[in-house]
Design a protein around this motif. Sequence first.
Motif, PDB file in Angstrom:
ATOM      1  N   GLY A  37       1.127  12.228  14.370  1.00 36.65           N
ATOM      2  CA  GLY A  37       1.595  11.084  13.482  1.00 36.65           C
ATOM      3  C   GLY A  37       0.893  10.050  13.082  1.00 36.65           C
ATOM      4  N   GLU A  38      -0.162  10.520  13.591  1.00 33.54           N
ATOM      5  CA  GLU A  38      -1.407   9.168  13.570  1.00 33.54           C
ATOM      6  C   GLU A  38      -1.795   9.427  11.780  1.00 33.54           C
ATOM      7  N   THR A  39      -1.945   8.377  11.169  1.00 32.09           N
ATOM      8  CA  THR A  39      -2.425   8.553   9.871  1.00 32.09           C
ATOM      9  C   THR A  39      -3.782   8.760   9.404  1.00 32.09           C
ATOM     10  N   LEU A  40      -4.100   9.917   8.660  1.00 27.58           N
ATOM     11  CA  LEU A  40      -5.296  10.099   8.292  1.00 27.58           C
ATOM     12  C   LEU A  40      -5.807   9.771   7.138  1.00 27.58           C
ATOM     13  N   GLY A  41      -4.886   9.378   6.182  1.00 31.18           N
ATOM     14  CA  GLY A  41      -5.448   8.843   4.866  1.00 31.18           C
ATOM     15  C   GLY A  41      -4.128   8.367   4.236  1.00 31.18           C
ATOM     16  N   LEU A  42      -4.553   8.000   2.722  1.00 29.21           N
ATOM     17  CA  LEU A  42      -3.348   7.466   2.325  1.00 29.21           C
ATOM     18  C   LEU A  42      -3.297   8.184   0.653  1.00 29.21           C
ATOM     19  N   LEU A  43      -2.280   8.467   0.057  1.00 31.84           N
ATOM     20  CA  LEU A  43      -2.287   8.684  -1.253  1.00 31.84           C
ATOM     21  C   LEU A  43      -1.856   7.523  -2.304  1.00 31.84           C
ATOM     22  N   GLU A  44      -2.331   7.130  -3.379  1.00 28.87           N
ATOM     23  CA  GLU A  44      -1.874   6.403  -4.192  1.00 28.87           C
ATOM     24  C   GLU A  44      -0.978   6.941  -5.072  1.00 28.87           C
ATOM     25  N   VAL A  45       0.064   6.781  -5.062  1.00 24.04           N
ATOM     26  CA  VAL A  45       1.518   7.353  -5.855  1.00 24.04           C
ATOM     27  C   VAL A  45       2.110   6.151  -6.557  1.00 24.04           C
ATOM     28  N   GLY A  46       1.458   5.874  -7.752  1.00 24.44           N
ATOM     29  CA  GLY A  46       1.977   4.900  -8.784  1.00 24.44           C
ATOM     30  C   GLY A  46       1.667   3.570  -8.122  1.00 24.44           C
ATOM     31  N   ASN A  47       2.399   2.663  -7.905  1.00 26.51           N
ATOM     32  CA  ASN A  47       2.020   1.545  -7.240  1.00 26.51           C
ATOM     33  C   ASN A  47       2.466   1.251  -5.762  1.00 26.51           C
ATOM     34  N   ARG A  48       2.401   2.380  -4.963  1.00 27.80           N
ATOM     35  CA  ARG A  48       2.791   2.481  -3.511  1.00 27.80           C
ATOM     36  C   ARG A  48       1.781   3.408  -3.050  1.00 27.80           C
ATOM     37  N   ASN A  49       1.571   3.342  -1.740  1.00 29.73           N
ATOM     38  CA  ASN A  49       0.825   4.299  -0.821  1.00 29.73           C
ATOM     39  C   ASN A  49       1.586   4.861   0.079  1.00 29.73           C
ATOM     40  N   ALA A  50       1.174   6.277  -0.179  1.00 34.89           N
ATOM     41  CA  ALA A  50       1.954   7.318   0.854  1.00 34.89           C
ATOM     42  C   ALA A  50       0.930   7.686   2.095  1.00 34.89           C
ATOM     43  N   GLU A  51       1.578   7.704   3.191  1.00 34.97           N
ATOM     44  CA  GLU A  51       0.628   7.950   4.316  1.00 34.97           C
ATOM     45  C   GLU A  51       0.605   9.382   4.491  1.00 34.97           C
ATOM     46  N   ILE A  52      -0.690   9.967   5.008  1.00 33.50           N
ATOM     47  CA  ILE A  52      -0.640  11.270   5.035  1.00 33.50           C
ATOM     48  C   ILE A  52      -1.019  11.326   6.824  1.00 33.50           C
ATOM     49  N   LYS A  53       0.035  11.929   7.452  1.00 30.46           N
ATOM     50  CA  LYS A  53      -0.052  11.931   9.006  1.00 30.46           C
ATOM     51  C   LYS A  53      -0.411  13.002   9.494  1.00 30.46           C
ATOM     52  N   ALA A  54      -0.952  13.259  10.703  1.00 27.69           N
ATOM     53  CA  ALA A  54      -1.424  14.227  11.536  1.00 27.69           C
ATOM     54  C   ALA A  54      -0.119  15.122  12.172  1.00 27.69           C
ATOM     55  N   PRO A  55       0.102  16.306  11.728  1.00 22.65           N
ATOM     56  CA  PRO A  55       1.177  17.000  12.101  1.00 22.65           C
ATOM     57  C   PRO A  55       1.305  17.269  13.872  1.00 22.65           C
ATOM     58  N   CYS A  56       0.010  17.338  14.553  1.00 14.58           N
ATOM     59  CA  CYS A  56      -0.140  17.572  15.742  1.00 14.58           C
ATOM     60  C   CYS A  56      -1.369  16.646  16.369  1.00 14.58           C
ATOM     61  N   ALA A  57      -1.595  16.506  17.682  1.00  8.76           N
ATOM     62  CA  ALA A  57      -2.556  16.133  17.934  1.00  8.76           C
ATOM     63  C   ALA A  57      -3.686  16.970  18.441  1.00  8.76           C
ATOM     64  N   GLY A  58      -4.902  16.593  18.181  1.00 10.66           N
ATOM     65  CA  GLY A  58      -6.147  17.518  18.185  1.00 10.66           C
ATOM     66  C   GLY A  58      -7.399  16.775  17.743  1.00 10.66           C
ATOM     67  N   ARG A  59      -8.538  17.706  17.123  1.00 13.95           N
ATOM     68  CA  ARG A  59      -9.610  16.925  16.660  1.00 13.95           C
ATOM     69  C   ARG A  59      -9.687  17.324  15.003  1.00 13.95           C
ATOM     70  N   LEU A  60      -9.988  16.344  14.383  1.00 15.40           N
ATOM     71  CA  LEU A  60     -10.480  16.414  12.929  1.00 15.40           C
ATOM     72  C   LEU A  60     -11.558  17.430  12.655  1.00 15.40           C
ATOM     73  N   VAL A  61     -11.428  18.632  12.387  1.00 16.96           N
ATOM     74  CA  VAL A  61     -12.480  19.582  12.016  1.00 16.96           C
ATOM     75  C   VAL A  61     -13.168  19.279  10.675  1.00 16.96           C
ATOM     76  N   GLU A  62     -12.249  19.239   9.644  1.00 13.12           N
ATOM     77  CA  GLU A  62     -12.933  19.263   8.388  1.00 13.12           C
ATOM     78  C   GLU A  62     -11.821  18.358   7.378  1.00 13.12           C
ATOM     79  N   ALA A  63     -12.558  17.423   6.506  1.00 13.21           N
ATOM     80  CA  ALA A  63     -11.801  16.882   5.456  1.00 13.21           C
ATOM     81  C   ALA A  63     -11.927  17.607   4.361  1.00 13.21           C
ATOM     82  N   ALA A  64     -11.269  18.144   3.433  1.00 12.24           N
ATOM     83  CA  ALA A  64     -11.339  18.888   2.403  1.00 12.24           C
ATOM     84  C   ALA A  64     -11.013  18.155   1.023  1.00 12.24           C
ATOM     85  N   ILE A  65     -11.393  16.894   1.122  1.00 13.26           N
ATOM     86  CA  ILE A  65     -11.160  15.737   0.084  1.00 13.26           C
ATOM     87  C   ILE A  65     -11.914  14.806   0.332  1.00 13.26           C
ATOM     88  N   GLU A  66     -12.293  14.289  -1.093  1.00 13.45           N
ATOM     89  CA  GLU A  66     -13.093  13.056  -1.309  1.00 13.45           C
ATOM     90  C   GLU A  66     -12.359  11.839  -1.690  1.00 13.45           C
TER      91      GLU A  66
END
Length: 83
Positions: A37-66
């Motif tokens: 449930g931790e927020t990993l990043g945000l998406l700008e969608v129009g004039n609001r931000n949508a949170e990108i949340k972790a679906p499970c606990a663990g370790r962030l191995v790779e970010a495939a986004i810039e």
Amino acid sequence: FPGCSLVPVFSPEVGIFRWSSPGTPRRAEKGSAVEKGETLGLLEVGNRNAEIKAPCAGRLVEAAIEEGQAVQYGQALFFLQPS
């Protein structure tokens, strides 16, 4: 991929990727531990931000986004090693 234990984190919407809101520190770093449930990043969608949340606990191995990259619905953004 068969035999892969990594959990992909998919984009919930179409938008522009941001690591965090302006003026706030980046939350997710490669190699960092994350909680379900931790927020990993945000998406700008129009004039609001949508949170990108972790679906499970663990370790962030790779970010495939810039920062600032356009994102499609269902695109894999992160890969987590579940704990």
